[in-house]
Design an enzyme around this catalytic site. Structure first.
Site, short mmCIF file in Angstrom:
data_model
loop_
_atom_site.label_atom_id
_atom_site.label_comp_id
_atom_site.label_asym_id
_atom_site.label_seq_id
_atom_site.Cartn_x
_atom_site.Cartn_y
_atom_site.Cartn_z
N CYS A 134 0.84 -1.20 0.00
CA CYS A 134 0.00 0.00 0.00
C CYS A 134 0.88 1.25 0.00
CB CYS A 134 -0.90 0.04 1.22
SG CYS A 134 -1.87 1.56 1.24
N GLY A 248 -7.02 -2.04 -13.62
CA GLY A 248 -7.74 -1.49 -14.77
C GLY A 248 -8.67 -2.43 -15.48
C1 LIG Z 1 -10.35 3.35 -3.15
C2 LIG Z 1 -9.34 2.24 -3.18
C3 LIG Z 1 -9.03 1.56 -1.98
C4 LIG Z 1 -8.10 0.52 -1.99
N1 LIG Z 1 -7.82 -0.14 -0.81
C5 LIG Z 1 -6.96 -1.20 -0.83
C6 LIG Z 1 -6.73 -1.97 0.36
O1 LIG Z 1 -7.32 -1.74 1.43
N2 LIG Z 1 -5.81 -2.99 0.29
C7 LIG Z 1 -5.17 -3.30 -0.89
O2 LIG Z 1 -4.36 -4.24 -0.92
N3 LIG Z 1 -5.40 -2.62 -2.03
C8 LIG Z 1 -6.28 -1.58 -2.03
N4 LIG Z 1 -6.53 -0.90 -3.19
C9 LIG Z 1 -5.88 -1.34 -4.45
C10 LIG Z 1 -6.80 -2.24 -5.28
O3 LIG Z 1 -7.14 -3.41 -4.56
C11 LIG Z 1 -6.12 -2.65 -6.63
O4 LIG Z 1 -4.93 -3.34 -6.36
C12 LIG Z 1 -5.80 -1.45 -7.51
O5 LIG Z 1 -6.78 -0.44 -7.39
C13 LIG Z 1 -5.66 -1.82 -9.00
O6 LIG Z 1 -6.86 -2.36 -9.52
P1 LIG Z 1 -7.98 -1.47 -10.29
O7 LIG Z 1 -7.25 -0.65 -11.33
O8 LIG Z 1 -8.92 -2.46 -10.89
O9 LIG Z 1 -8.61 -0.61 -9.28
C14 LIG Z 1 -7.46 0.15 -3.22
C15 LIG Z 1 -7.80 0.81 -4.41
C16 LIG Z 1 -8.73 1.84 -4.41
C17 LIG Z 1 -9.07 2.52 -5.72
#
Ligand SMILES: Cc1cc2nc3c(=O)[nH]c(=O)nc-3n(C[C@H](O)[C@H](O)[C@H](O)COP(=O)(O)O)c2cc1C
Length: 307
Positions: A134, A248
């Site tokens: 994170c 994405g």
């Molecule tokens: C609002 C938000 C909160 C997130 N919270 C976490 C989290 O608590 N733990 C984690 O491992 N990743 C967290 N992520 C990352 C997502 O799980 C993911 O790895 C990342 O957004 C890429 O995928 P996406 O492009 O489909 O969103 C968060 C992402 C977003 C947008």
């Protein structure tokens, strides 16, 4: 063959998923809001928000900004802590016929160990996703995921206190994701998930101010997909454990691309905010893709990209 229902099931460690689609941690809460939209039992698995030992307040506002083809977030892993998860969130999730993966965060090795050990003794939890990637919290977390030694330390420590399937979530904010992936697997990780968000920032030129109170945040959404796809493909060449690909994924064809690159399963993140039905539509869309290309088992497309 075109008429037969394709086999959509996949397995991540000991987690049996009825289809390869889960949701990305932090984008689906604990499922409660999303259960208004569809039966959560239709998903392959549910991955819940990052859970720490004690409640974390998260970062100051504003915490999110929309960017071209994506968003920046700096939530700072706000959560109510382990006890609240067990007592208030987990009972709700248990009603559904779906494996539950808990995303674990900590500010110290001790915290990762204590949270993982407690979750491992709890019924209704099927896997742990170690969030060592994170970008939005000052202490711990990222410090582990950024080096081979750090990731090995936390993975082996957690592995020794739980039998749950251990999924290590990798950061894209590293020079060589493959070496980090290998270190996690050598230390005992049963599976890998990638990618977490890409560190970025945004500035308001009129106010001459950063748009996020935290200054930097994690970029997600379609903007990161090519980076995520490349990393999944590179890591899949290098390790023998199952991979959950994300970054994405907005529709079924995005998901299929990740599977062709080597992901055994996929997670939908930012896509849930754009369309709450996204994950379910992706399950159906993958099935349709398999039917129309005469594939009887989704597992056969994993890593099947031709160069
Ligand atoms: C609002 C938000 C909160 C997130 N919270 C976490 C989290 O608590 N733990 C984690 O491992 N990743 C967290 N992520 C990352 C997502 O799980 C993911 O790895 C990342 O957004 C890429 O995928 P996406 O492009 O489909 O969103 C968060 C992402 C977003 C947008």
């Amino acid at each position: 063959m075109g008429l037969m229902k394709p086999d959509l099931s996949v397995q991540i460690g000991s987690i049996k998923m009825k289809n390869p689609v889960t949701v990305a941690s932090g984008t689906f809460g604990f499922g409660q809001e999303m259960a208004d939209f569809y039966d959560l039992g239709r998903l392959g698995a549910i991955t819940v928000k990052g859970t720490s030992l004690d409640p974390w307040p998260g970062n100051d506002y504003p915490r999110t900004v929309e960017t071209p083809s994506g968003m920046l977030n700096a939530i700072g892993l706000q959560n109510d802590g382990l006890d609240a998860f067990m007592n208030e969130k987990l009972p709700f999730l248990r009603q559904f016929d779906v494996p539950v993966i808990v995303n674990v965060v900590g500010q110290s090795l001790e915290e990762y160990i204590r949270v993982s050990e407690a979750l491992g003794k709890t019924e209704g939890i099927h896997g742990l996703e170690l969030n060592v990637s994170c970008p939005n919290v000052k202490k711990g977390c990222m410090a582990f995921g950024n080096t081979c030694e750090g990731i090995a330390e936390v993975v082996s420590a957690v592995k020794s206190v739980t039998d749950l399937t251990l999924i290590t979530k990798l950061s894209p904010n590293v020079t060589d994701v493959v070496s980090i992936a290998k270190a996690a697997v050598e230390a005992g990780s049963d599976a890998l998930s990638l990618i977490n968000t890409l560190l970025g920032t945004a500035i308001d030129p009129w106010k001459r101010k950063f748009r996020l109170a935290n200054v930097t945040g994690g970029l997600s959404g379609p903007a990161v997909k090519p980076v995520a796809l490349r990393m999944v493909w590179q890591v899949a060449q290098a390790v023998d454990v199952p991979i959950i690909g994300m970054g994405g994924i907005m529709n079924a064809m995005d998901a299929v691309e990740f599977m062709l690159a080597g992901a055994d399963a996929v997670a939908v993140g930012t896509g849930n905010f754009v369309n709450p039905m996204a994950a379910l539509e992706i399950v159906d869309g993958i099935e349709e893709y398999l039917r129309s290309t005469n594939v009887s088992d989704v597992k056969s497309i994993v890593g099947a990209v031709n160069s």
